[in-house]
Scaffold this motif. Sequence first.
Motif, mmCIF file in Angstrom:
data_model
loop_
_atom_site.group_PDB
_atom_site.id
_atom_site.type_symbol
_atom_site.label_atom_id
_atom_site.label_comp_id
_atom_site.label_asym_id
_atom_site.label_seq_id
_atom_site.Cartn_x
_atom_site.Cartn_y
_atom_site.Cartn_z
ATOM 1 N N ALA A 1 0.937 -1.215 0.184
ATOM 2 C CA ALA A 1 -0.240 0.002 -0.012
ATOM 3 C C ALA A 1 0.831 1.088 0.042
ATOM 4 O O ALA A 1 1.990 1.364 0.425
ATOM 5 C CB ALA A 1 -0.897 0.019 1.420
ATOM 6 N N ALA A 2 0.235 2.494 -0.535
ATOM 7 C CA ALA A 2 0.996 3.498 -0.582
ATOM 8 C C ALA A 2 1.416 4.155 0.835
ATOM 9 O O ALA A 2 0.654 4.111 1.771
ATOM 10 C CB ALA A 2 0.207 4.733 -1.427
ATOM 11 N N LEU A 3 2.520 4.593 0.891
ATOM 12 C CA LEU A 3 3.143 5.508 2.002
ATOM 13 C C LEU A 3 2.746 6.901 1.793
ATOM 14 O O LEU A 3 2.830 7.397 0.813
ATOM 15 C CB LEU A 3 4.707 5.391 2.469
ATOM 16 N N ARG B 1 6.362 2.874 -3.148
ATOM 17 C CA ARG B 1 5.005 3.463 -3.591
ATOM 18 C C ARG B 1 4.343 4.524 -3.100
ATOM 19 O O ARG B 1 4.085 4.518 -1.627
ATOM 20 C CB ARG B 1 4.055 2.078 -3.205
ATOM 21 N N PHE B 2 3.951 5.584 -3.795
ATOM 22 C CA PHE B 2 3.413 6.665 -3.086
ATOM 23 C C PHE B 2 1.979 6.959 -3.403
ATOM 24 O O PHE B 2 1.169 7.783 -2.886
ATOM 25 C CB PHE B 2 4.189 8.032 -3.659
ATOM 26 N N LYS B 3 1.353 6.193 -4.307
ATOM 27 C CA LYS B 3 -0.170 6.402 -4.606
ATOM 28 C C LYS B 3 -0.509 4.956 -5.141
ATOM 29 O O LYS B 3 0.148 4.125 -5.638
ATOM 30 C CB LYS B 3 -0.498 7.541 -5.995
ATOM 31 N N ASP B 4 -1.726 4.691 -4.607
ATOM 32 C CA ASP B 4 -2.331 3.338 -4.920
ATOM 33 C C ASP B 4 -2.755 3.145 -6.303
ATOM 34 O O ASP B 4 -2.918 4.089 -7.230
ATOM 35 C CB ASP B 4 -3.631 3.389 -4.144
ATOM 36 N N SER C 1 -0.987 17.366 7.343
ATOM 37 C CA SER C 1 -1.319 16.164 6.775
ATOM 38 C C SER C 1 -0.146 16.220 5.759
ATOM 39 O O SER C 1 0.667 16.708 5.854
ATOM 40 C CB SER C 1 -2.638 16.143 5.738
ATOM 41 N N ASP C 2 -0.034 14.860 5.055
ATOM 42 C CA ASP C 2 0.829 14.484 4.091
ATOM 43 C C ASP C 2 1.208 15.754 3.264
ATOM 44 O O ASP C 2 0.325 16.119 2.693
ATOM 45 C CB ASP C 2 0.730 13.327 3.490
ATOM 46 N N ASN C 3 2.506 16.120 2.989
ATOM 47 C CA ASN C 3 2.914 17.152 2.220
ATOM 48 C C ASN C 3 4.031 17.069 1.462
ATOM 49 O O ASN C 3 4.755 17.809 0.960
ATOM 50 C CB ASN C 3 3.060 18.115 3.395
ATOM 51 N N LEU C 4 4.105 15.936 0.714
ATOM 52 C CA LEU C 4 5.042 15.773 -0.246
ATOM 53 C C LEU C 4 4.348 15.486 -1.532
ATOM 54 O O LEU C 4 3.199 15.164 -1.710
ATOM 55 C CB LEU C 4 5.839 14.126 -0.189
ATOM 56 N N GLU C 5 5.115 16.102 -2.622
ATOM 57 C CA GLU C 5 4.589 16.140 -3.972
ATOM 58 C C GLU C 5 5.561 15.404 -4.971
ATOM 59 O O GLU C 5 6.679 15.811 -4.909
ATOM 60 C CB GLU C 5 4.062 17.537 -4.640
ATOM 61 N N CYS C 6 4.900 14.471 -5.564
ATOM 62 C CA CYS C 6 5.972 13.627 -6.399
ATOM 63 C C CYS C 6 6.305 14.508 -7.622
ATOM 64 O O CYS C 6 5.463 14.996 -8.145
ATOM 65 C CB CYS C 6 5.257 12.080 -6.627
ATOM 66 N N MET C 7 7.587 14.603 -7.905
ATOM 67 C CA MET C 7 8.041 15.319 -9.020
ATOM 68 C C MET C 7 8.193 14.222 -10.327
ATOM 69 O O MET C 7 8.050 14.841 -11.391
ATOM 70 C CB MET C 7 9.490 15.608 -8.842
#
Length: 826
Positions: A59-61, A202-205, A246-252
């Motif tokens: 599952a995504a983290l 894995r960052f998104k489902d 909340s979670d605050n990372l944006e995948c590049m």
Amino acid sequence: MMNRAWLVFAALFLIVGCGKLGSSKNNNGPNNGPNGGPNGGPNGPNGPNGPNGGGNGPAALKPTVDLSGASGLLVVDPSQQGGAARDSTTPATTSSSASGTQSLQKTDSSGNLSSVITVPQSTTTTTNGSGTSPNGSGAPSGGSGTSPPSGQGAPSGSGPAPSGSSGPSSQPTQPAQILPKIQTIALAPTGELYLQFIQPFRFKDPTSTANTQQPGQDPTADGTYCQIFQVKGGTVKDLIANKPTSDNLECMDYDHRINNWGGQRLSVFQFDAAGNVYYPGQIPNSPNMVVYKWDRTADPTTGAHKLTEMINANICVQDFLVTPSGGLFYTGVSSCQGAGGSPSGGFFRYVSGSSGTLTEIARDWWNFIYDAVSTATTDQAVFFGPDPRTATTASFQSACIFNFNPAPVDSNNNPITNPNLSQEITPVITCGADIWSWVQMSRPTDITTYGHGYQTPNPTTDDLSKLPSYRQQFASRCTSEGQVFAGGGSQISAIQQDSTGTIYVIGNVQKKNAGTLSCSVEVRGPHCKTDSGPDLILTANVVNSNSDPTQRNTTLCTSKGGTWVDEGNCQAANGQFLPALTTSTDCFNPTNNPGNNNKWIRGNGNSGWYNGATTSICTPDTATMADGTTPITLEGGDHLTARIIQNSDWWSQDPNSTASHQTVNSLAANTFYFKIDNLNCQPPSSNAAGGNQWTSEYQGMAMVDPSTQSLVLLSGTDEQAINLWLIDDVVYYSAFSVTTGNYVLKTYLGLDSHSNPILPTTQMVSNFEFYNLSSTGDPTKLFFDGLDFSNNSYTFGTMLTASPFTRTQKTGLTGTLKTIVILPKN
């Protein structure tokens, strides 16, 4: 591999239903009834598949980065301890993500450390369900019959059973995903913070349309894994001021893996002044890498950030450097297949940030070392490599330090239209293979400044006017020692420039040894001759011992091992030679010269020729009297001693000309004249310190002196320089002292009030091997880490930049420090 898709197969069970056999039973009838009805209906069909379970793999983290209250960030590698690096207040944890969360620490204004990253923990993950229902059970058999009078059997059982119900979802239990360690952090000039993890997670489902990976392919390339992120929430100042909710990372980039093990820069992230991000991305299931530009500003409609390919996948990139103007310097080869370690095939290129044009600066080299600087109009770079202006084969002998300027100007500071390579590329220093040209002053810049000297048979008026300065400079270059050169077989390992453009290098450099100056000289007139040739100073001592030439003290010459020479022939007015008068004093004695008509033919018309003279006559412009301070006057004054005659006048046959001074008419006129035919410089006969006859080679730290186009060795000749740091324009370097056998850290304090380097450099620490130095944001302190030889321990902490250079160790942090970023205070 830590992150991978888990493939789980559900077992398929087939349950078979069957009817039960009936039996007859006595019922006081004469006969038992017939058998019960036939078996029940057939088995029902299988039920439909159960619904899908969890995603394809873990599952995504969704990590959260909390910079609130931070004054600095530290990346640590906990691998030395076999577990997580952590601050002293955080207890050990059994969380599977501990290694990743503890690899990024923040420090507050008091120096206290705490973790930055948190991850919501889950204990299980699921894979896609593939369950099937068991078979529907069949109808039971008919019941046992009773014996009515008519003796009819029981009816048959009912028909087929209905379909079975849906099968359950397949949800096998799997381990939770592990958050990887932080590899790199970077702060953009516009204030945003970027993170690189050591590997993607894995960052998104996934969705039902997620990429399907074939056997043997990278399972993280399904479009759901990410490795590089921007921390959302504004600039670092905003992140410090506000705690995240909340979670605050944006995948590049979901489509590339980031490898920086082969790069020479500290970070995979580089920026231009506008805050656009440049990074290397490896193509999935391929060794090829592309360098991308990620626009800082997202598309207002889609929210996506534009990716621009800056270096394509057909190039095997070794290193790249982005300039504030958006220019891009890079080194590489055209193919990664076997060319990486070859001295040939490599190149150094530049992509213009304004026009996008590509320029090949140099080629056929395997290890270009360079640093770039942006001006108001263009990008420039200083690099070490072979001379790109020649077509000869690249070699260590031709390697040197050069400057690349794609927009050169002429002598009037006007831009050159369509410049050629020789105009764009100029040597920064005199190269090690060209020391002879420097000593002989035959470089174009020397000729412009000092003229041709004695290197031309037809000197111009300008050449003659510059002879005094030429002689002084030639003598200085020959007899001096300490000038430092690079190239010519030596290797430079680091180049850095401070904000003023001053260039510092570390590498194998060549320090010049003192040479021996000599000259070919012709003389006329009385002089003191030694085994080393005519001595101008001893001659001056004699000449100035008494204003009366007949009373000169010649013992001032002979007592120093010299011989007083006054050669010539005395000629009477009738042209007859007077051989009995062997000195000029005799020739002009009133007794022997009653009419004052005698002439002294000096040297019988021939000069005294001295080849290889090494006395002060070779440097007449700087010679002094015996007191060491009063200059010897060559062309008049209180200390009239000698005159220099130019070649064109030396053998003048004009009987009315006295320019040659071959003949004198009085004792007072019989002064010393000479001409220098050539200046020579002889190197030492042997050298035990490497290099060549002209130089000794050292592994040193040096500074470029642009006025002499040479290097100034700042480190000691008993040191092997290792690392160079420029922090707030202050130079620090680490070295190994061969005298004490210890590692040392030293600082260079710059120039004194006379613009001379302050040497020797100042020692700050001994017996400690420094791995990293970094600014703390406070000019009085530095962050450091390294190995303390006094107790064989790894140490991280702060150090004062002024004496006594006290070190304060930070405690409670395990692992190796990798990166320090100081955050802005305001």
